[in-house]
Design a protein around this motif. Structure first.
Motif, PDB file in Angstrom:
ATOM      1  N   HIS A   1       0.837  -1.190   0.000  1.00 10.12           N
ATOM      2  CA  HIS A   1       0.000   0.000   0.000  1.00 10.12           C
ATOM      3  C   HIS A   1       0.877   1.247   0.000  1.00 10.12           C
ATOM      4  N   THR A   2       0.255   2.372  -0.269  1.00 13.71           N
ATOM      5  CA  THR A   2       0.927   3.659  -0.186  1.00 13.71           C
ATOM      6  C   THR A   2      -0.115   4.738   0.081  1.00 13.71           C
ATOM      7  N   ALA A   3       0.373   5.904   0.497  1.00 11.77           N
ATOM      8  CA  ALA A   3      -0.499   7.032   0.844  1.00 11.77           C
ATOM      9  C   ALA A   3      -0.354   8.128  -0.204  1.00 11.77           C
ATOM     10  N   THR A   4      -1.323   9.047  -0.235  1.00 14.77           N
ATOM     11  CA  THR A   4      -1.286  10.172  -1.168  1.00 14.77           C
ATOM     12  C   THR A   4      -1.278  11.497  -0.410  1.00 14.77           C
ATOM     13  N   TRP A   5      -0.989  12.542  -1.157  1.00 12.58           N
ATOM     14  CA  TRP A   5      -0.877  13.895  -0.609  1.00 12.58           C
ATOM     15  C   TRP A   5      -2.208  14.406  -0.073  1.00 12.58           C
ATOM     16  N   TYR A   6      -2.141  15.268   0.944  1.00 12.39           N
ATOM     17  CA  TYR A   6      -3.276  16.099   1.355  1.00 12.39           C
ATOM     18  C   TYR A   6      -2.732  17.431   1.851  1.00 12.39           C
ATOM     19  N   ASP A   7      -3.601  18.408   1.986  1.00 13.99           N
ATOM     20  CA  ASP A   7      -3.199  19.774   2.343  1.00 13.99           C
ATOM     21  C   ASP A   7      -3.039  19.878   3.860  1.00 13.99           C
ATOM     22  N   ALA A   8      -1.876  19.464   4.344  1.00 16.05           N
ATOM     23  CA  ALA A   8      -1.646  19.424   5.790  1.00 16.05           C
ATOM     24  C   ALA A   8      -1.589  20.809   6.423  1.00 16.05           C
ATOM     25  N   ALA A   9      -1.355  21.832   5.615  1.00 16.03           N
ATOM     26  CA  ALA A   9      -1.312  23.189   6.160  1.00 16.03           C
ATOM     27  C   ALA A   9      -2.701  23.700   6.517  1.00 16.03           C
ATOM     28  N   ASN A  10      -3.731  23.131   5.871  1.00 17.37           N
ATOM     29  CA  ASN A  10      -5.083  23.657   6.063  1.00 17.37           C
ATOM     30  C   ASN A  10      -6.102  22.624   6.530  1.00 17.37           C
ATOM     31  N   GLU A  11      -5.712  21.354   6.578  1.00 21.12           N
ATOM     32  CA  GLU A  11      -6.634  20.318   7.024  1.00 21.12           C
ATOM     33  C   GLU A  11      -5.990  19.461   8.102  1.00 21.12           C
ATOM     34  N   GLN A  12      -6.800  19.034   9.038  1.00 19.48           N
ATOM     35  CA  GLN A  12      -6.337  18.139  10.096  1.00 19.48           C
ATOM     36  C   GLN A  12      -6.807  16.715   9.795  1.00 19.48           C
ATOM     37  N   ARG A  13      -5.902  15.773  10.012  1.00 19.84           N
ATOM     38  CA  ARG A  13      -6.187  14.371   9.727  1.00 19.84           C
ATOM     39  C   ARG A  13      -5.823  13.531  10.944  1.00 19.84           C
ATOM     40  N   MET A  14      -6.713  12.607  11.313  1.00 22.86           N
ATOM     41  CA  MET A  14      -6.438  11.677  12.404  1.00 22.86           C
ATOM     42  C   MET A  14      -6.926  10.296  11.993  1.00 22.86           C
ATOM     43  N   MET A  15      -5.966   9.409  11.783  1.00 17.97           N
ATOM     44  CA  MET A  15      -6.249   8.017  11.438  1.00 17.97           C
ATOM     45  C   MET A  15      -5.612   7.137  12.509  1.00 17.97           C
ATOM     46  N   TRP A  16      -6.266   6.026  12.818  1.00 16.99           N
ATOM     47  CA  TRP A  16      -5.772   5.111  13.847  1.00 16.99           C
ATOM     48  C   TRP A  16      -5.443   3.766  13.222  1.00 16.99           C
ATOM     49  N   ARG A  17      -4.261   3.245  13.561  1.00 17.43           N
ATOM     50  CA  ARG A  17      -3.857   1.953  13.019  1.00 17.43           C
ATOM     51  C   ARG A  17      -3.497   0.985  14.125  1.00 17.43           C
ATOM     52  N   THR A  18      -3.901  -0.259  13.962  1.00 14.81           N
ATOM     53  CA  THR A  18      -3.417  -1.348  14.800  1.00 14.81           C
ATOM     54  C   THR A  18      -2.731  -2.375  13.902  1.00 14.81           C
ATOM     55  N   THR A  19      -1.837  -3.155  14.498  1.00 17.62           N
ATOM     56  CA  THR A  19      -1.086  -4.176  13.775  1.00 17.62           C
ATOM     57  C   THR A  19      -1.225  -5.496  14.505  1.00 17.62           C
ATOM     58  N   VAL A  20      -1.572  -6.534  13.757  1.00 22.05           N
ATOM     59  CA  VAL A  20      -1.877  -7.844  14.331  1.00 22.05           C
ATOM     60  C   VAL A  20      -0.821  -8.852  13.881  1.00 22.05           C
ATOM     61  N   ARG A  21      -0.380  -9.675  14.820  1.00 28.47           N
ATOM     62  CA  ARG A  21       0.585 -10.741  14.541  1.00 28.47           C
ATOM     63  C   ARG A  21      -0.004 -12.085  14.944  1.00 28.47           C
ATOM     64  N   GLY A  22       0.656 -13.164  14.489  1.00 24.99           N
ATOM     65  CA  GLY A  22       0.244 -14.470  14.968  1.00 24.99           C
ATOM     66  C   GLY A  22       0.388 -15.604  13.987  1.00 24.99           C
ATOM     67  N   ASN A  23       0.370 -15.313  12.656  1.00 28.09           N
ATOM     68  CA  ASN A  23       0.430 -16.403  11.687  1.00 28.09           C
ATOM     69  C   ASN A  23       1.221 -15.968  10.448  1.00 28.09           C
ATOM     70  N   PRO A  24       2.546 -15.812  10.579  1.00 27.13           N
ATOM     71  CA  PRO A  24       3.337 -15.420   9.409  1.00 27.13           C
ATOM     72  C   PRO A  24       3.616 -16.560   8.453  1.00 27.13           C
ATOM     73  N   GLY A  25       3.389 -17.801   8.886  1.00 27.55           N
ATOM     74  CA  GLY A  25       3.620 -18.955   8.024  1.00 27.55           C
ATOM     75  C   GLY A  25       4.772 -19.809   8.515  1.00 27.55           C
ATOM     76  N   PRO A  26       4.861 -21.057   8.036  1.00 26.66           N
ATOM     77  CA  PRO A  26       5.857 -22.010   8.537  1.00 26.66           C
ATOM     78  C   PRO A  26       7.293 -21.593   8.276  1.00 26.66           C
ATOM     79  N   LEU A  27       7.528 -20.719   7.310  1.00 32.06           N
ATOM     80  CA  LEU A  27       8.883 -20.239   7.041  1.00 32.06           C
ATOM     81  C   LEU A  27       9.527 -19.639   8.290  1.00 32.06           C
ATOM     82  N   TYR A  28       8.711 -19.065   9.162  1.00 28.61           N
ATOM     83  CA  TYR A  28       9.224 -18.338  10.320  1.00 28.61           C
ATOM     84  C   TYR A  28       9.098 -19.132  11.621  1.00 28.61           C
ATOM     85  N   ASP A  29       8.712 -20.381  11.546  1.00 26.82           N
ATOM     86  CA  ASP A  29       8.510 -21.182  12.754  1.00 26.82           C
ATOM     87  C   ASP A  29       9.767 -21.195  13.622  1.00 26.82           C
ATOM     88  N   GLY A  30       9.588 -20.898  14.897  1.00 29.93           N
ATOM     89  CA  GLY A  30      10.676 -20.982  15.863  1.00 29.93           C
ATOM     90  C   GLY A  30      11.639 -19.817  15.860  1.00 29.93           C
TER      91      GLY A  30
END
Length: 339
Positions: free
Chosen positions: A297-326
């Motif tokens: 993914h990627t983000a795009t421009w916005y007018d930060a000088a004149n607009e306020q933006r508030m986004m909330w992100r969480t990140t979940v772990r637990g199943n990356p696949g057998p390649l990473y076991d142990g």
């Protein structure tokens, strides 16, 4: 295509997302305050790794709901107070939430507008290298995370501040056969932003500083097998999240002008072709759930000088696949891991 969901927690799933070849819009049967839904992991896998759940205004009133919903998608939700050097980017009362905002001192500015601002046919630019910033979250860590949730508490005007997604599954399946064979067992070398190993630093001839073991660039498969669906997907990033001094690929000529760079540019231009991309214009109360194991993914421009933006992100772990076991977590300092 709209269809009823057998699970009573979800009233409907409509796929694909508008203008895209993947993703789905999910509508819940009841407010989150009444019941957290089951069935989202299955819906996410079936939709190719991207879900839009609109109208979740209750999260703005109780941000802890976003964390509790995140637990429906994996066994662990990141605590950003243990990850960030700038702790003011973690939510003041819910440390599992990263604030992506211009409303906090020292916040990262939005990306620049593409130049030129439109494609040759007058369209919205999505394809690399016209559009930059394509990445998947925390690919510079082993094991990397599974899923991200991104919530629009206070988005900016529609038509700016969009989030773009590209499907690694669709891109991989459309690779020419010789290129598919070439990358099948290749590893990319992913670098943490801010460690001085990005393409800009390499092109400028700057010498990267030394870093501790837990800050080192990490190899990841270029073709990643999804642990739930079994489908193969491209798994690469671009300028700021690959190592341009020892990589971007393990065992290939390194540097910003070498054979590895030429291959990455070819892959990224293919990966972000418009037919593999979804562009999301945010509306207040939107929640996007995406699978880092098969999307960039990627983000795009916005007018930060004149607009306020508030986004909330969480990140979940637990199943990356057998390649990473142990595997031990690469980003944990040895002294902390021993505690």
């Amino acid at each position: 295509m709209a269809r009823a969901q057998a699970m009573t927690d979800i009233s409907s799933i409509t796929s694909p997302l508008p203008g895209a070849a993947f993703g789905a819009t999910v509508r819940l049967s009841s407010p989150l305050t009444a019941k957290l839904p089951d069935g989202l992991p299955e819906a996410l896998a079936e939709a190719g790794g991207l879900l839009l759940v609109p109208g979740l205004f209750e999260i703005a009133e109780d941000p802890g709901l976003l964390v509790r919903l995140s637990t429906r998608l994996g066994s662990e939700v990141e605590n950003y107070r243990t990850l960030l050097t700038r702790l003011n980017m973690a939510h003041p009362t819910v440390p599992e939430i990263l604030m992506v905002t211009n409303m906090v001192p020292g916040a990262r500015p939005p990306p620049d507008r593409p130049e030129p601002p439109l494609t040759a046919d007058g369209g919205f630019p999505v394809q690399y290298p016209h559009r930059h910033g394509w990445h998947t979250d925390q690919s510079y860590r082993r094991p990397p995370p599974d899923i991200s949730l991104f919530y629009a508490a206070n988005p900016v005007s529609r038509g700016t501040g969009q989030t773009l997604f590209a499907s690694g599954v669709l891109a991989y399946e459309a690779l020419p056969t010789p290129l598919k064979a070439r990358v099948e067992t290749l590893q990319g070398l992913h670098a943490q932003p801010g460690t001085g190993r990005d393409r800009e630093a390499a092109e400028a001839g700057r010498t990267p500083g030394s870093f501790a073991r837990h800050e080192r660039s990490q190899p990841q498969p270029v073709v990643r097998v999804h642990p739930v669906t079994g489908r193969k997907a491209l798994y690469v990033c671009e300028r700021s999240q690959m190592d341009w001094f020892e990589g971007p690929f393990v065992g290939m000529e390194p540097g910003p002008n070498g054979a590895g760079a030429r291959l990455l540019d070819e892959l990224m231009a293919h990966f972000t072709r418009p037919e593999f991309v979804y562009v999301h214009d945010w509306t207040e109360g939107d929640l996007l759930v995406w699978d880092n194991r098969c999307l960039i993914h990627t983000a795009t421009w916005y007018d930060a000088a004149n607009e306020q933006r508030m986004m909330w992100r969480t990140t979940v772990r637990g199943n990356p696949g057998p390649l990473y076991d142990g595997e031990k977590r690469s980003w944990i300092p040895e002294e902390a891991a021993a505690d």
